[in-house]
Design an enzyme around this catalytic site. Structure first.
Site, short mmCIF file in Angstrom:
data_model
loop_
_atom_site.label_atom_id
_atom_site.label_comp_id
_atom_site.label_asym_id
_atom_site.label_seq_id
_atom_site.Cartn_x
_atom_site.Cartn_y
_atom_site.Cartn_z
N ARG A 102 0.83 -1.22 0.00
CA ARG A 102 0.00 0.00 0.00
C ARG A 102 0.85 1.27 0.00
O ARG A 102 0.52 2.28 0.62
CB ARG A 102 -0.97 0.01 1.18
CG ARG A 102 -2.03 -1.06 1.12
CD ARG A 102 -2.98 -0.93 2.30
NE ARG A 102 -2.30 -1.19 3.56
CZ ARG A 102 -2.73 -0.84 4.75
NH1 ARG A 102 -3.87 -0.18 4.86
NH2 ARG A 102 -2.06 -1.13 5.84
N LEU A 109 1.23 3.44 -2.33
CA LEU A 109 0.55 4.59 -2.93
C LEU A 109 -0.41 5.23 -1.94
O LEU A 109 -0.51 6.47 -1.85
CB LEU A 109 -0.19 4.17 -4.20
CG LEU A 109 -0.86 5.32 -4.96
CD1 LEU A 109 0.17 6.34 -5.43
CD2 LEU A 109 -1.66 4.79 -6.15
N LYS A 150 -20.16 3.35 -8.16
CA LYS A 150 -19.53 2.04 -8.30
C LYS A 150 -19.17 1.73 -9.76
O LYS A 150 -19.88 2.10 -10.69
CB LYS A 150 -20.47 0.94 -7.78
CG LYS A 150 -20.72 0.98 -6.28
CD LYS A 150 -19.48 0.65 -5.48
CE LYS A 150 -19.72 0.73 -4.00
NZ LYS A 150 -20.55 -0.36 -3.48
N ILE A 198 -23.86 7.13 10.37
CA ILE A 198 -24.00 5.84 9.68
C ILE A 198 -23.32 4.72 10.46
O ILE A 198 -23.61 3.55 10.22
CB ILE A 198 -23.46 5.94 8.25
CG1 ILE A 198 -24.21 7.05 7.49
CG2 ILE A 198 -23.60 4.64 7.50
CD1 ILE A 198 -25.72 6.89 7.48
N ARG A 252 -8.36 4.66 -0.38
CA ARG A 252 -9.10 3.70 0.45
C ARG A 252 -8.87 2.28 -0.08
O ARG A 252 -9.23 1.96 -1.21
CB ARG A 252 -10.59 4.05 0.41
CG ARG A 252 -11.51 3.01 1.03
CD ARG A 252 -11.39 2.92 2.52
NE ARG A 252 -12.47 2.11 3.08
CZ ARG A 252 -12.37 1.41 4.20
NH1 ARG A 252 -11.26 1.42 4.89
NH2 ARG A 252 -13.39 0.72 4.64
N CYS A 253 -8.23 1.47 0.75
CA CYS A 253 -7.98 0.07 0.40
C CYS A 253 -8.73 -0.84 1.37
O CYS A 253 -8.91 -0.49 2.54
CB CYS A 253 -6.49 -0.24 0.47
SG CYS A 253 -5.48 0.76 -0.65
N TRP A 292 -18.26 -8.14 -0.79
CA TRP A 292 -16.97 -7.56 -0.45
C TRP A 292 -15.99 -8.60 0.08
O TRP A 292 -15.01 -8.26 0.74
CB TRP A 292 -17.16 -6.41 0.52
CG TRP A 292 -17.85 -5.25 -0.14
CD1 TRP A 292 -18.24 -5.14 -1.43
CD2 TRP A 292 -18.23 -4.02 0.48
NE1 TRP A 292 -18.84 -3.92 -1.67
CE2 TRP A 292 -18.85 -3.22 -0.51
CE3 TRP A 292 -18.11 -3.51 1.78
CZ2 TRP A 292 -19.34 -1.95 -0.24
CZ3 TRP A 292 -18.60 -2.24 2.04
CH2 TRP A 292 -19.20 -1.47 1.04
N HIS A 303 -16.52 11.43 2.01
CA HIS A 303 -15.35 11.00 1.26
C HIS A 303 -14.46 12.18 0.90
O HIS A 303 -13.45 12.02 0.22
CB HIS A 303 -15.78 10.26 -0.01
CG HIS A 303 -16.55 9.01 0.28
ND1 HIS A 303 -17.93 9.03 0.43
CD2 HIS A 303 -16.17 7.73 0.50
CE1 HIS A 303 -18.34 7.81 0.70
NE2 HIS A 303 -17.30 7.00 0.76
#
Length: 776
Positions: A15, A17, A118, A447, A531-532, A577, A710
């Site tokens: 990760r 990046l 998406k 949320i 976001r990974c 997921w 986001h």
């Protein structure tokens, strides 16, 4: 027979990046450091593929945020609101790029981010292009050319990957009425010509045009747009070798159109749709010298390839058009798979008995090359060993005792319609919930998750390493949970959450406590931007051994007189997921998960939790690409949610959450889920997504997100009041909740606190201006 890879993961095997981007965004490192990290990842990927024996190595598959955003910048599709960012002297092209992705709130400017949604039926998100009538395009960024030249300096001639012009337009949105975005095709194509001219000057050999919309239902006008675009490209560049790449499904009803296109090679996703090979080989429209790229190595899952099955498909194609006209390929970009299985050295986490069944991106390169060697007759001692090992590993998986649990299968078979139905309908339940919960008009909530600081993550890491005892770890989580409850009370939220500080990920956390799952240490894939996620692997039948969330939800509820939501991830999202077993129908695996969540819901209710949220952000994402296949999927997906939720009493309020989805065409199915409250992303679309609920006259309660989590940008009270006022114009006030778009895990505390204070103030302002009473 060549080898072909459509794209490679760009986040770095550890990760790199993600870390470089977040350091740059926070102002801790210079742009030069970020650029250096990107260059190092690209070079590593190219050299790795060259050394593995890949012939057609992709370039321009790297991105600092999103490949569709890259294309928008390349063709100058920069919305007007970002032009002020361009004019600031100290801003770079990269700052403009990130402003489009994340918003911009400094130097006296306050600009919202572009919409995100998406990527087809994956968990990847792309930035949606914005189009206006008569829009003009020009070459603004030369990224695709620069990266081709960069690879050539290393002695590697790559295959530039470009999102095709028709799919690029279809992936966007019209931002004004009176035109269709495909009307802009003639304006857009000259920029593609400019790009290809510059690549031609560097002696490009192959160019891959990704046209994933060819897996969708298309109108005759949309099909004609493909014919026009590729005819024009052929006229201008008659000797350019072009690969037309479609993935995630068959060409379907678009096949005749596709076979008429003047391209040199067609890519077929034979993992998702192996039957299309026969359709193409038997078609009278198949051109004599066209090459076929056979996508036999799965770019979206982590299971070892079945060489016997793949070789049968390759043999069939070779018999019809000859081996020289074939490429052995990944089914799609390997972006959707983790980087390297060799990094998984902890046998306690990933046991050798299961690891032997897996292949990540690096291993899939080897699979592509090995298949090409065997299919070409280049059978050495090493390739023979690889073939034998592959056959034996797949056979061991089929007969493994780890995979099947008869009791779980019996429970699935015993499920009835009554198990998937609430005791009473929503009107009756609402009356019971109004009396029990006593919430105000425009009730406020979040949320689920709150910011996971570096400190919180360090506690979890130390606990896993044994540096903190269970008691020490629990005390730290208790302290953080209590502080979060106190903040929510102070800022005036009506329904609280415990903050989820004990959770690493909304799917992984549950998978760790369910049987049938296994995990990795470094199996990261990109979801959006930096976001990974690290999807769990479902290898066997799923069931729950013990309560998973009751401890922390009950603790949080004991701290306050306000209601605290129990937070669960729904069965469809856990399925979508995860990397899912491919040896039984997905519907069966989903029902197994639903029964495990059902048990948890019942335990939460018995622990005194009156509001339970079962998140299903992925239910829309799981839709098949063609509408003819939708109802079968929606039937079992909605049923799985209802199985998980229908065990509670009428006065227990069931919430669900969905984000970054289009709802118009599945609104009936969303209503069929029968959740008492649904919360959705709405802020980036400026409440446009509510129209579907309004037109449908959605009967239950709904919480349209009023600010974009986001982006680090803090919205004002006035902004959120404006959005809520828009909502009240289409949804009755007594049905509306007030909440952010999504969970707050990735945000920082200062921006979160400011935004929630403003959000609560906006809700209070609406209560004063709207007089509609709460109805039962």
């Amino acid at each position: 027979m060549k080898t072909n890879v459509l794209g490679y993961p760009r986040i770095g095997s550890r990760r790199e990046l993600k870390k470089a981007c977040e350091q740059y965004w926070s102002g801790k490192t210079a742009l030069s450091e970020l650029v250096k990290t990107g260059r190092e990842i690209r070079h590593y990927n190219w050299i790795l593929q060259k050394d593995a024996g890949i012939d057609l190595i992709p370039s321009n598959d790297f991105s600092f945020y999103d490949q569709i955003l890259d294309m928008s910048l390349m063709v100058g599709a920069i919305p007007q609101r970002y032009h002020e960012v361009i004019r600031l002297n100290d801003n770079t092209e990269m700052d403009l790029y990130f402003a489009m992705a994340r918003g911009y709130q400094k130097n006296g400017l306050d600009i919202t981010a572009m919409e995100m949604t998406k990527w087809f039926d994956t968990n990847y998100h792309y930035i949606v292009p914005e189009f206006h009538r008569n829009q003009q395009f020009k070459l603004f960024s030369t990224k695709v050319i620069d990266e081709f030249f960069e690879a050539k300096q290393l002695g590697i001639v790559t295959k530039p990957v470009i999102i095709g012009p028709v799919s690029y337009l279809l992936l966007g949105k019209e931002k004004e009425e009176g035109f269709h975005r495909l009307d802009l095709l003639k304006n857009l194509l000259p920029v593609y010509f400019d790009i290809l001219d510059k690549l031609k000057a560097y002696q490009v050999d192959w160019v891959q045009f990704d046209e994933p919309y060819l897996a969708m239902d298309l109108t005759p006008e949309e099909q004609e747009a493909f014919v026009y675009a590729y005819t024009e490209i052929k006229k201008r560049f008659p000797y350019l070798k072009t690969i037309l790449a479609n993935y995630f499904d068959c060409y379907g009803d678009n096949l005749d159109t596709v076979l008429s296109l003047p391209v040199h090679a067609l890519h077929l996703d034979l993992v998702r749709c192996p039957s299309q090979l026969d359709d193409i080989l038997e078609s009278n429209l198949l051109k004599q010298h066209i090459q076929l790229s056979l996508g036999v190595v799965d770019g979206r899952n982590i299971w070892k390839n079945d060489f016997q099955n793949s070789l049968a498909l390759i043999k069939k194609a070779a018999a019809k058009i000859g081996s020289a006209n074939l490429m052995i390929a990944s089914s799609c970009s390997l972006l959707h798979t983790p980087c390297d299985l060799d990094l998984e050295t902890d046998e306690a986490t990933l046991t050798p008995s299961i690891k032997q069944w897996l292949a990540f991106a690096k291993q899939k390169l080897e699979e592509v090359v090995t298949l090409q060697q065997i299919a070409s007759g280049l059978i050495t001692e090493l390739t023979a060993e690889k073939l034998q090992e592959n056959v034996e590993a797949n056979n061991r998986r089929k007969t493994s005792k780890h995979t099947h649990n008869p009791e779980v299968k019996q429970r699935v078979n015993a499920v009835t319609e009554q198990d998937a139905t609430r005791k009473n309908n929503y009107v009756f339940r609402r009356d019971a919930q109004v009396k029990s919960l006593k919430l105000p008009l425009f009730p406020t909530t979040t949320i689920g998750s709150f910011p996971q600081t570096t400190e919180v993550r360090s506690w979890r890491a130390k606990f896993k390493k044994g540096e903190l005892s269970q008691q020490e770890y629990d005390e730290l989580i208790q302290k953080e949970t209590e502080a979060t409850i106190r903040f929510q009370e102070e800022c005036g939220l009506d329904v609280l959450v415990h903050g989820e500080f004990e959770r690493n990920d909304m799917v992984e956390y549950f998978g760790e406590q369910l049987e049938g799952f296994v995990f990795t240490k470094n199996g990261w894939v990109q979801s959006y931007g930096s976001r990974c996620v690290k999807p769990p692997i479902i290898y066997g039948d799923v069931y729950r051994l013990a309560p998973m969330t009751v401890k922390w939800s009950a603790f949080a509820q004991s701290l306050t007189q306000k209601w605290v939501k129990g937070m669960l991830t729904g069965p469809v999202t856990i399925l979508q997921w995860s990397f899912v077993r491919n040896d039984q129908p997905r519907s069966e695996t989903c029902t197994q998960i639903a029964l495990a969540i059902r048990d948890e819901v019942l335990d939460l209710e018995e622990a005194g939790i009156k509001i339970i949220q079962i998140d299903e952000p992925a239910i829309r994402e799981g839709l098949p690409l063609r509408k003819a296949d939708w109802q079968n999927y929606l039937q079992w997906a909605v049923r799985a949610f209802r199985i998980s939720a229908s065990v509670v009493r009428d006065e227990t309020q069931i919430h669900t959450h969905m984000c970054y989805s289009e709802f118009n065409d599945i609104i009936q199915n969303i209503a069929d889920m029968d959740a008492d409250v649904i919360t959705i992303e709405c802020s980036r679309s400026q409440m446009e997504l509510l129209d579907a609920f309004a037109d449908f006259k959605y009967p239950n309660e709904i919480g349209p997100g009023v600010y974009d989590i986001h982006s680090p940008r803090v919205p004002t009270k006035a902004e959120m009041v404006n959005l809520l006022e828009k909502a009240t114009m289409v949804i009755p006030a007594h049905q509306l909740w007030v909440n952010p778009d999504c969970g707050l895990k990735t945000r920082q505390w200062p921006e979160t606190q400011k935004a929630l204070v403003e959000m609560v103030a906006a809700a209070k302002a609406l209560r004063e201006s709207v007089t509609e009473p709460v109805v039962s």
